[in-house]
Each structure stands twice: as structure tokens, then as C-alpha cells.
Motif scaffolding. Structure first.
Motif, PDB file in Angstrom:
ATOM      1  N   GLY A 112     -11.445  -7.242   4.183  1.00 45.13           N
ATOM      2  CA  GLY A 112     -10.629  -6.761   5.066  1.00 45.13           C
ATOM      3  C   GLY A 112      -9.690  -7.669   5.744  1.00 45.13           C
ATOM      4  N   ASN A 167     -14.563  -4.397   2.166  1.00 44.44           N
ATOM      5  CA  ASN A 167     -14.346  -3.192   2.078  1.00 44.44           C
ATOM      6  C   ASN A 167     -14.461  -2.625   0.530  1.00 44.44           C
ATOM      7  OD1 ASN A 167     -13.700  -2.467   4.818  1.00 44.44           O
ATOM      8  ND2 ASN A 167     -11.664  -3.433   4.325  1.00 44.44           N
ATOM      9  N   SER A 216     -17.913   0.127   3.836  1.00 43.59           N
ATOM     10  CA  SER A 216     -17.754  -1.358   4.624  1.00 43.59           C
ATOM     11  C   SER A 216     -18.783  -2.021   4.995  1.00 43.59           C
ATOM     12  CB  SER A 216     -16.657  -1.067   5.672  1.00 43.59           C
ATOM     13  OG  SER A 216     -15.633  -0.560   5.492  1.00 43.59           O
TER      14      SER A 216
END
Length: 372
Positions: free
Chosen positions: A36, A196, A228
Motif C-alpha cells: 500500500g 493489497n 488487504s
């Protein structure tokens, strides 16, 4: 077996096997997910390309090119009298776009793409003058300048005839922009990193959490949602990079893809996932061919008839119904059996789309049917 049948069989089987591989072999977290905040950022700018061989903007129609040129010359101390508009064909107004990669630092260079926004015929041989590239926040992140590399070619005759190869109004400048501003550090002060998944899947998330905890200890990773995973991270940047280097190489078996049939209605491409099955069903397949031919009959009067020659159209319509084919699917029919049965009756990709749609309406297709 005809070429069309062989192509359909080969495409469906290969794609089915490709869908089956992720569920059967181990893959690295690096290939299944991204970290991320580690992403590129789009940059855009506006500028002028000069030095063209009479292939630039026709300034009588592209007034913004004249305005841009006058503004640039004014900043350089060259004043053009009011009301005077230079009629130039060696200048083109262009839009510039690029992607600022993650962790790019001032002084590094990036590639840029330059596209004509006026009526320039070609940008071949042109040079881009210094132009700022801005991000979505309006800040300048890079400065672009350099000589264009254009893969296309165009030529135009005096009578208006024109020939063009590829797109000569778009070019690239390798290392054509210098980074002037760094992106904010997405890792600064973070005690957790987010991983992710490229494709949301609860099974893959669960297995990823288990694999990370098995490597680093219980409580190291936790599932956030179906796409996630949050991982505890040390505050020291060096230790964080070492953690990510080990984390992205952890291998796990991803969850199997959902049962799905994807149909491209424009090209007739049909993709059948390996998890697709069909319930018990019987299908009748037939083809109706309608042919229409137009002929002209000439009716000419005799030598002393006093009439005139008349042309009358004649249409011949023929309808041919091929023999119907019927085949039966048993409960739990697999991808291989579906492809074999459809090819046995000679169904084209368009016919296969209709068959799959009918199976879905009958409730016999154990998959999601997606049309793109």
C-alpha cells in the motif's frame, strides 16, 4: 478438425489450464499483491515543440499556439507588437504526460510522451522547449525538455492527398524530464504496512496471514478485509526494507479462481474458467442460412416496337436449414467435456455464446457469465 474448431478448442483449454495453475502451485506474495502506498503518480504538462519542417500547427486555426509562443517570447524579453500574429508552421502546441515512479528523487530522469493538441501534421524532428509537469495537487514535480523520437511518418501532396504510417503526431523523449520534487514518504512513522491483493479473495487473504505468521511469528499479520493484510512494521527504515524484502518472497498457494465465463461480444472470444461446470442439460443446435442475390434483367423492345429499354431488378432468396445437432451434458460436466462436446457439433464462437447464455437461463451453468 477444422481450423476454427481447433482454434476454439486450443483457446478454451489453454485459458482453462492457466486459470487452474494459481490454485495448484505456490506463488510469491510479490506476484499476488502490492504494498500500500507504493505506486506511480501521473504528471501532465503543456508546452511547445519547435523546429518542425512545415508540419506544425496552422496558426490561423490554432490561435492558442500563437498565444503560447507570444507569452514564451515575452518571458525571454522579446516583445511582439499588439495585433501581430506570427504565421508559423514549424511550431506545435503539445500536451506532455509521464508517470512519476515511487521513490523517485530530485535529479533523476523519467521518460515522457508528447502529443499534439493542435492541427500539426507531424512532430518528427522537433524539439520540446522547457515545460513544467504537474501532479494532481497542482505542484510541479518535473521539468521536461528534449528532442522527440517519433515512430510515425506522414507525407502530403499539393492536391490534398496524404499518406501516414503509424501516428506521427505523437512522440517520446527517453529521460526527457528531470524530477524536481520528491513524493512524500509513505513509510514515514508507520508501524503497520498494508499488503493489497491484485484480486480480492478471502481464501488467499487467510492463507497469506497464515504464511506470514508462520515465518515471523503469531500476531505479525492480520486480515483487514477480503483484499488487504496488515503487517506490523519496525519504525527504522532499514529494518522495514529488510522486512519487505523477506515478506515479498514468502510463497503460498492462492485460492482458486471463481467459476466464471467471460464473453467478448465484439470479437467472439470466449474464456471458460477451470472451475466452470454444467448441470444436466440437453441442447439442440441448428443453423439457418439465408442468401439473397440481386440480378438485373434488361427488357429491350424490337426494332420497330417504338418502346424503350427497361432495366428491372430480380431478387433470388434461398433459405437453407442445416441439420439439427443435439448433445447432452451430464451433471457436473467439466471444462474439457464442454469444449469437446461443443467442437463435436461444429459450433462457432458466436454459437457457443448463445449456448452458454441459454444454459445460464436454464440454470444449468454453474458459473457467472460476464459479457465485456
Amino acid at each position: 478438425m477444422t481450423l476454427s474448431r481447433l482454434r476454439l478448442l486450443t483457446t478454451a483449454v489453454l485459458l482453462g489450464l492457466a486459470c487452474a495453475v494459481p490454485g495448484a502451485s505456490a506463488e510469491r506474495i510479490k506476484d499476488l499483491a502490492s504494498i500500500g502506498g507504493v505506486r506511480g503518480n501521473a504528471l501532465v504538462g503543456y508546452g511547445l515543440v519547435v523546429g518542425l519542417d512545415n508540419s506544425g500547427d496552422r496558426t490561423s486555426q490554432a490561435q492558442f499556439t500563437v498565444q503560447s509562443l507570444k507569452n514564451m517570447l515575452g518571458e525571454l524579453g522579446v516583445n511582439i507588437p499588439a495585433g501581430v500574429n506570427p504565421q508559423l508552421k514549424n511550431v506545435a502546441a503539445v500536451a506532455i504526460h509521464a508517470e512519476l515512479p515511487p521513490f523517485a528523487k530530485p535529479g533523476q530522469t523519467i521518460d515522457i510522451t508528447v502529443s499534439s493538441v493542435g492541427n500539426a501534421v507531424s512532430l518528427r524532428g522537433g524539439s520540446l522547449l522547457m515545460a513544467p509537469l504537474k501532479g494532481a495537487d497542482g505542484q510541479v514535480y518535473a521539468i521536461a525538455q528534449g528532442n522527440l523520437v517519433v515512430g510515425g511518418f506522414g507525407a502530403e501532396g499539393r492536391d490534398g492527398s496524404r499518406v501516414s504510417v503509424n501516428i506521427p503526431s505523437v512522440g517520446r523523449i527517453p529521460n526527457g524530464a528531470t524530477v524536481e520534487r520528491a513524493l512524500p514518504d509513505v513509510f514515514a512513522g508507520a508501524n503497520e504496512l498494508t499488503v493489497n491483493l491484485h484480486n480480492n479473495d478471502f481464501t488467499t487473504v487467510s492463507r497469506m496471514v497464515a504464511a506470514i505468521n508462520a515465518r515471523f511469528g503469531d500476531g505479525m499479520a492480520r486480515a483487514v478485509d477480503g483484499g488487504s493484510v496488515a503487517v506490523r512494521s519496525p519504525l527504522d527504515s532499514g529494518a522495514r526494507i529488510a522486512l519487505l524484502a523477506e515478506l515479498e518472497n514468502i510463497e503460498l498457494t492462492a485460492g482458486s479462481a471463481p467459476a466464471k465465463v467471460v464473453v467478448n461480444a465484439r470479437t467472439g472470444t470466449v474464456i471458460i474458467g477451470s472451475q466452470v461446470t454444467v448441470g444436466a442439460a440437453a441442447i439442440s443446435h441448428g443453423a439457418l442460412t439465408v442468401s439473397i442475390s440481386e440480378n438485373l434483367n434488361v427488357s429491350q423492345p424490337g426494332a420497330f416496337g417504338g418502346g424503350s429499354t427497361v432495366v428491372t431488378p430480380q431478387s433470388d432468396i434461398s433459405v437453407q436449414q442445416d441439420g439439427h445437432h443435439m448433445f447432452k451434458f451430464g451433471g457436473g460436466t467439466t471444462l474439457d467435456e464442454i469444449v469437446r462436446a461443443v467442437n463435436a457439433v461444429g459450433a462457432a464462437p458466436g454459437d457457443l455464446i448463445a449456448i452458454l447464455e441459454a444454459l445460464r437461463q436454464a440454470g444449468a451453468l454453474r458459473a457467472e457469465l460476464e459479457v465485456i
